[in-house]
Motif scaffolding. Sequence first.
Motif, mmCIF file in Angstrom:
data_model
loop_
_atom_site.group_PDB
_atom_site.id
_atom_site.type_symbol
_atom_site.label_atom_id
_atom_site.label_comp_id
_atom_site.label_asym_id
_atom_site.label_seq_id
_atom_site.Cartn_x
_atom_site.Cartn_y
_atom_site.Cartn_z
ATOM 1 N N GLN A 35 0.830 -1.208 0.000
ATOM 2 C CA GLN A 35 0.000 0.000 0.000
ATOM 3 C C GLN A 35 0.865 1.259 0.000
ATOM 4 O O GLN A 35 0.572 2.229 -0.715
ATOM 5 C CB GLN A 35 -0.920 0.001 1.222
ATOM 6 C CG GLN A 35 -1.989 -1.069 1.194
ATOM 7 C CD GLN A 35 -2.940 -0.938 2.371
ATOM 8 O OE1 GLN A 35 -3.307 0.159 2.772
ATOM 9 N NE2 GLN A 35 -3.337 -2.065 2.940
ATOM 10 N N ARG A 36 1.909 1.238 0.792
ATOM 11 C CA ARG A 36 2.795 2.411 0.856
ATOM 12 C C ARG A 36 3.457 2.661 -0.495
ATOM 13 O O ARG A 36 3.506 3.804 -0.973
ATOM 14 C CB ARG A 36 3.866 2.225 1.928
ATOM 15 C CG ARG A 36 4.823 3.422 1.999
ATOM 16 C CD ARG A 36 5.735 3.395 3.191
ATOM 17 N NE ARG A 36 6.774 2.394 3.103
ATOM 18 C CZ ARG A 36 7.913 2.433 3.797
ATOM 19 N NH1 ARG A 36 8.143 3.435 4.630
ATOM 20 N NH2 ARG A 36 8.805 1.483 3.690
ATOM 21 N N SER A 37 3.940 1.608 -1.135
ATOM 22 C CA SER A 37 4.591 1.751 -2.440
ATOM 23 C C SER A 37 3.625 2.314 -3.473
ATOM 24 O O SER A 37 3.996 3.181 -4.281
ATOM 25 C CB SER A 37 5.130 0.393 -2.912
ATOM 26 O OG SER A 37 6.142 -0.080 -2.043
ATOM 27 N N ARG A 41 4.064 5.912 -5.358
ATOM 28 C CA ARG A 41 4.090 6.015 -6.819
ATOM 29 C C ARG A 41 3.047 7.014 -7.319
ATOM 30 O O ARG A 41 3.322 7.812 -8.222
ATOM 31 C CB ARG A 41 3.826 4.644 -7.457
ATOM 32 C CG ARG A 41 4.998 3.686 -7.374
ATOM 33 C CD ARG A 41 4.838 2.539 -8.353
ATOM 34 N NE ARG A 41 3.606 1.795 -8.129
ATOM 35 C CZ ARG A 41 3.489 0.773 -7.297
ATOM 36 N NH1 ARG A 41 4.536 0.378 -6.586
ATOM 37 N NH2 ARG A 41 2.351 0.128 -7.165
ATOM 38 N N MET A 42 1.859 6.967 -6.731
ATOM 39 C CA MET A 42 0.821 7.909 -7.120
ATOM 40 C C MET A 42 1.236 9.341 -6.817
ATOM 41 O O MET A 42 0.987 10.254 -7.604
ATOM 42 C CB MET A 42 -0.486 7.566 -6.395
ATOM 43 C CG MET A 42 -1.124 6.266 -6.844
ATOM 44 S SD MET A 42 -2.580 5.836 -5.854
ATOM 45 C CE MET A 42 -3.686 7.169 -6.298
ATOM 46 N N ARG A 43 1.871 9.538 -5.695
ATOM 47 C CA ARG A 43 2.320 10.870 -5.300
ATOM 48 C C ARG A 43 3.361 11.399 -6.287
ATOM 49 O O ARG A 43 3.305 12.543 -6.720
ATOM 50 C CB ARG A 43 2.903 10.798 -3.892
ATOM 51 C CG ARG A 43 3.028 12.158 -3.196
ATOM 52 C CD ARG A 43 4.419 12.692 -3.307
ATOM 53 N NE ARG A 43 4.574 13.892 -2.504
ATOM 54 C CZ ARG A 43 5.278 14.946 -2.881
ATOM 55 N NH1 ARG A 43 5.886 14.961 -4.047
ATOM 56 N NH2 ARG A 43 5.377 15.987 -2.102
ATOM 57 N N ILE A 44 4.320 10.546 -6.645
ATOM 58 C CA ILE A 44 5.365 10.942 -7.588
ATOM 59 C C ILE A 44 4.763 11.247 -8.960
ATOM 60 O O ILE A 44 5.124 12.239 -9.614
ATOM 61 C CB ILE A 44 6.424 9.833 -7.699
ATOM 62 C CG1 ILE A 44 7.192 9.706 -6.369
ATOM 63 C CG2 ILE A 44 7.395 10.117 -8.840
ATOM 64 C CD1 ILE A 44 8.135 8.536 -6.314
ATOM 65 N N VAL A 114 -1.505 9.913 3.563
ATOM 66 C CA VAL A 114 -1.761 8.473 3.461
ATOM 67 C C VAL A 114 -0.478 7.696 3.744
ATOM 68 O O VAL A 114 -0.471 6.725 4.513
ATOM 69 C CB VAL A 114 -2.310 8.112 2.060
ATOM 70 C CG1 VAL A 114 -2.312 6.595 1.859
ATOM 71 C CG2 VAL A 114 -3.718 8.664 1.885
ATOM 72 N N VAL A 115 0.615 8.127 3.124
ATOM 73 C CA VAL A 115 1.901 7.459 3.340
ATOM 74 C C VAL A 115 2.305 7.540 4.809
ATOM 75 O O VAL A 115 2.754 6.554 5.399
ATOM 76 C CB VAL A 115 3.002 8.093 2.453
ATOM 77 C CG1 VAL A 115 4.374 7.529 2.811
ATOM 78 C CG2 VAL A 115 2.695 7.850 0.980
ATOM 79 N N CYS A 116 2.120 8.706 5.412
ATOM 80 C CA CYS A 116 2.476 8.891 6.820
ATOM 81 C C CYS A 116 1.668 7.962 7.722
ATOM 82 O O CYS A 116 2.208 7.337 8.634
ATOM 83 C CB CYS A 116 2.261 10.348 7.218
ATOM 84 S SG CYS A 116 2.761 10.739 8.908
ATOM 85 N N ASP A 117 0.377 7.838 7.460
ATOM 86 C CA ASP A 117 -0.491 6.967 8.261
ATOM 87 C C ASP A 117 -0.074 5.506 8.116
ATOM 88 O O ASP A 117 -0.049 4.750 9.102
ATOM 89 C CB ASP A 117 -1.950 7.137 7.845
ATOM 90 C CG ASP A 117 -2.523 8.488 8.244
ATOM 91 O OD1 ASP A 117 -1.920 9.147 9.119
ATOM 92 O OD2 ASP A 117 -3.563 8.892 7.677
#
Length: 230
Positions: A35-37, A41-44, A114-117
């Motif tokens: 999920q983090r990956s 990727r979506m953020r980038i 989201v990544v932080c959570d």
Amino acid sequence: MTTTSKTRQSRFTKTTTPAMPIPEVCRELMAQQRQRSAAVRMRIMQSNRLLACVAGSMGYHAKQDETEREKGIKAAGGLIDEIVAAHDRHEDHASPLRGLVIASQIGIEALDRVVCDIEKVMENFTKKLPVKSWVQAPEQNGFGLLSLAGVVGEAGDLSLYASPPKLWRRLGCAPYTKDGVTLMGSTWRFKQEGTLTAEDWKDYGYSPRRRSFSYVIGENLIKQMNTPYR
């Protein structure tokens, strides 16, 4: 039964939550890492698309020479920063791209959260592993709970690997040999493109994403002062 007796009985009959089995912890970390990956990727992707859109509106195009392209991308990044800073100060910005930038930035910041959570959840799971005390020791500079969470998330239960080189290979840090030539995966990909067949790559099990993750982990360790890694 008196109140004192009830209190005494509850004290002795109170149960504790059983420890989560290590294989289950590892499976949870692998699921969270996926999920983090995906979120990263979506953020980038969203950041790159915004940068490309702004740069294009400022005259950037692929046929420019490298120096001009670098200047265009840098100018686009500067404009984005200006618009976001003005928005944070509750000020307007004259650029017609303001709406696009702010809308995109909202999505980017949401993905950051989201990544932080997810990372908080991963750290909590990592605390259930026996190796946590070693990782949290003061001398382990550059490698903490989140780093361990990522390693387990990418590789799974580390106790299942027969030797360190097996783990290195899983994380893309081991070379591959074909026809007497031994090279790292990135070298096979970019400098020897087409040399390895689909079956070779399957046998190798190389993952650019895992190799990129390992590179970041190694870089953090090497940059630490006064450590054996440096």
